[in-house]
Design a protein around this motif. Structure first.
Motif, PDB file in Angstrom:
ATOM      1  N   GLN A   1     -20.099 -47.432  63.776  1.00 52.35           N
ATOM      2  CA  GLN A   1     -19.535 -46.900  62.540  1.00 52.35           C
ATOM      3  C   GLN A   1     -20.253 -47.499  61.332  1.00 52.35           C
ATOM      4  OE1 GLN A   1     -17.158 -44.437  62.453  1.00 52.35           O
ATOM      5  NE2 GLN A   1     -17.582 -44.469  64.650  1.00 52.35           N
ATOM      6  N   PRO A   2     -20.507 -46.695  60.317  1.00 55.01           N
ATOM      7  CA  PRO A   2     -21.168 -47.243  59.120  1.00 55.01           C
ATOM      8  C   PRO A   2     -20.200 -48.077  58.283  1.00 55.01           C
ATOM      9  CG  PRO A   2     -20.644 -44.939  58.778  1.00 55.01           C
ATOM     10  CD  PRO A   2     -20.272 -45.257  60.207  1.00 55.01           C
ATOM     11  N   TYR A   3     -20.749 -49.078  57.638  1.00 52.41           N
ATOM     12  CA  TYR A   3     -20.018 -49.884  56.659  1.00 52.41           C
ATOM     13  C   TYR A   3     -20.337 -49.325  55.279  1.00 52.41           C
ATOM     14  CZ  TYR A   3     -19.108 -53.570  60.127  1.00 52.41           C
ATOM     15  OH  TYR A   3     -18.673 -54.291  61.199  1.00 52.41           O
ATOM     16  N   ASP A   4     -19.322 -48.877  54.545  1.00 52.65           N
ATOM     17  CA  ASP A   4     -19.505 -48.458  53.159  1.00 52.65           C
ATOM     18  C   ASP A   4     -19.505 -49.702  52.280  1.00 52.65           C
ATOM     19  OD1 ASP A   4     -19.299 -45.891  54.134  1.00 52.65           O
ATOM     20  OD2 ASP A   4     -17.895 -45.222  52.600  1.00 52.65           O
ATOM     21  N   PHE A   5     -20.387 -49.724  51.286  1.00 51.45           N
ATOM     22  CA  PHE A   5     -20.440 -50.872  50.387  1.00 51.45           C
ATOM     23  C   PHE A   5     -21.100 -50.502  49.071  1.00 51.45           C
ATOM     24  CE2 PHE A   5     -24.542 -50.980  52.426  1.00 51.45           C
ATOM     25  CZ  PHE A   5     -25.408 -51.491  51.479  1.00 51.45           C
ATOM     26  N   ARG A   6     -20.942 -51.381  48.101  1.00 47.16           N
ATOM     27  CA  ARG A   6     -21.600 -51.341  46.795  1.00 47.16           C
ATOM     28  C   ARG A   6     -21.850 -52.783  46.373  1.00 47.16           C
ATOM     29  NH1 ARG A   6     -18.379 -46.874  43.108  1.00 47.16           N
ATOM     30  NH2 ARG A   6     -17.956 -45.433  44.787  1.00 47.16           N
ATOM     31  N   VAL A   7     -22.536 -52.937  45.271  1.00 47.25           N
ATOM     32  CA  VAL A   7     -22.761 -54.249  44.665  1.00 47.25           C
ATOM     33  C   VAL A   7     -22.148 -54.184  43.278  1.00 47.25           C
ATOM     34  CG1 VAL A   7     -24.533 -55.810  43.803  1.00 47.25           C
ATOM     35  CG2 VAL A   7     -24.905 -54.587  45.957  1.00 47.25           C
TER      36      VAL A   7
ATOM     37  N   THR B   1     -22.514 -52.447  38.221  1.00 49.29           N
ATOM     38  CA  THR B   1     -22.117 -51.908  39.514  1.00 49.29           C
ATOM     39  C   THR B   1     -23.265 -51.052  40.040  1.00 49.29           C
ATOM     40  OG1 THR B   1     -19.789 -51.943  38.910  1.00 49.29           O
ATOM     41  CG2 THR B   1     -20.406 -50.515  40.739  1.00 49.29           C
ATOM     42  N   CYS B   2     -23.727 -51.377  41.235  1.00 48.49           N
ATOM     43  CA  CYS B   2     -24.903 -50.717  41.800  1.00 48.49           C
ATOM     44  C   CYS B   2     -24.556 -50.068  43.131  1.00 48.49           C
ATOM     45  CB  CYS B   2     -26.024 -51.732  42.019  1.00 48.49           C
ATOM     46  SG  CYS B   2     -26.387 -52.756  40.572  1.00 48.49           S
ATOM     47  N   GLY B   3     -25.136 -48.906  43.359  1.00 50.50           N
ATOM     48  CA  GLY B   3     -24.879 -48.199  44.607  1.00 50.50           C
ATOM     49  C   GLY B   3     -25.871 -47.080  44.833  1.00 50.50           C
TER      50      GLY B   3
ATOM     51  N   TYR C   1     -33.939 -48.207  46.831  1.00 55.40           N
ATOM     52  CA  TYR C   1     -33.689 -48.449  45.415  1.00 55.40           C
ATOM     53  C   TYR C   1     -32.309 -47.910  45.073  1.00 55.40           C
ATOM     54  CZ  TYR C   1     -38.478 -49.863  45.220  1.00 55.40           C
ATOM     55  OH  TYR C   1     -39.647 -50.542  45.443  1.00 55.40           O
ATOM     56  N   ILE C   2     -31.446 -48.825  44.646  1.00 57.64           N
ATOM     57  CA  ILE C   2     -30.095 -48.445  44.283  1.00 57.64           C
ATOM     58  C   ILE C   2     -29.985 -48.412  42.761  1.00 57.64           C
ATOM     59  CG2 ILE C   2     -29.141 -49.318  46.441  1.00 57.64           C
ATOM     60  CD1 ILE C   2     -28.175 -51.799  44.995  1.00 57.64           C
TER      61      ILE C   2
ATOM     62  N   VAL D   1     -32.348 -51.315  41.286  1.00 62.06           N
ATOM     63  CA  VAL D   1     -32.506 -52.603  41.949  1.00 62.06           C
ATOM     64  C   VAL D   1     -32.983 -52.315  43.367  1.00 62.06           C
ATOM     65  CG1 VAL D   1     -31.232 -54.595  42.841  1.00 62.06           C
ATOM     66  CG2 VAL D   1     -30.700 -53.704  40.579  1.00 62.06           C
ATOM     67  N   ALA D   2     -33.926 -53.120  43.866  1.00 62.83           N
ATOM     68  CA  ALA D   2     -34.395 -52.962  45.245  1.00 62.83           C
ATOM     69  C   ALA D   2     -33.460 -53.720  46.176  1.00 62.83           C
ATOM     70  CB  ALA D   2     -35.816 -53.487  45.375  1.00 62.83           C
TER      71      ALA D   2
END
Length: 146
Positions: free
Chosen positions: A74-80, A90-92, A107-108, A139-140
């Motif tokens: 299963q994929p993990y959803d995430f952001r920074v 907030t990056c995604g 590159y997000i 951001v890389a």
């Protein structure tokens, strides 16, 4: 003749005011600086919380967080993001569900339009999420198995 010269000068000055600029104006056209030391890896693996163990740490190769993940397919959803979900910090993903592959640079974007990223680990273990500055509002990101 003098009236014509004055009128022409005024026309040139005013037409210059209406043109657009292609050069940055400090404080106006700049993207806000990403404050990496205040960013957290936030996702389903930590209930989207900004906790100290998910705060990015600086190294010689960028900013990183190590996370233990279970490979269950299963994929993990995430952001920074920072602790307050500040839009400029907030990056995604550029589109919903954008996948992140191990050892590949992605590159997000760090802006209000970002979406959740998805990472599906191939094996259970510790993964390092590393951020490095890119350009503009990007951001890389690289995820590598430790």
């Amino acid at each position: 003749m003098i009236k014509r010269s004055i009128l022409l000068s005024l026309f040139v000055i005013l037409s210059g005011c209406s043109s657009s600029t292609n050069f940055p104006i400090p404080g106006v056209n700049d993207s806000p600086d990403i404050q990496f030391n205040k960013l957290y890896l936030r996702g389903v693996f930590n209930w989207w919380e900004a906790t100290s163990s998910f705060n990015f740490q600086q190294s010689s190769t960028g900013w990183y967080v190590d996370v233990e993940l279970i490979a269950d397919g299963q994929p993990y959803d995430f952001r920074v993001s920072d602790a307050n979900w500040t839009p400029a910090q907030t990056c995604g993903a550029k589109y919903p569900g954008q996948p992140v592959n191990t050892d590949s640079v992605i590159y997000i974007v760090c802006n209000p339009g970002e979406k959740n990223l998805q990472f599906t680990p191939s094996t259970t273990g510790v993964y390092r999420f590393t951020l490095t500055p890119a350009s503009g509002d990007e951001v890389a990101l690289v995820v590598s198995k430790q």
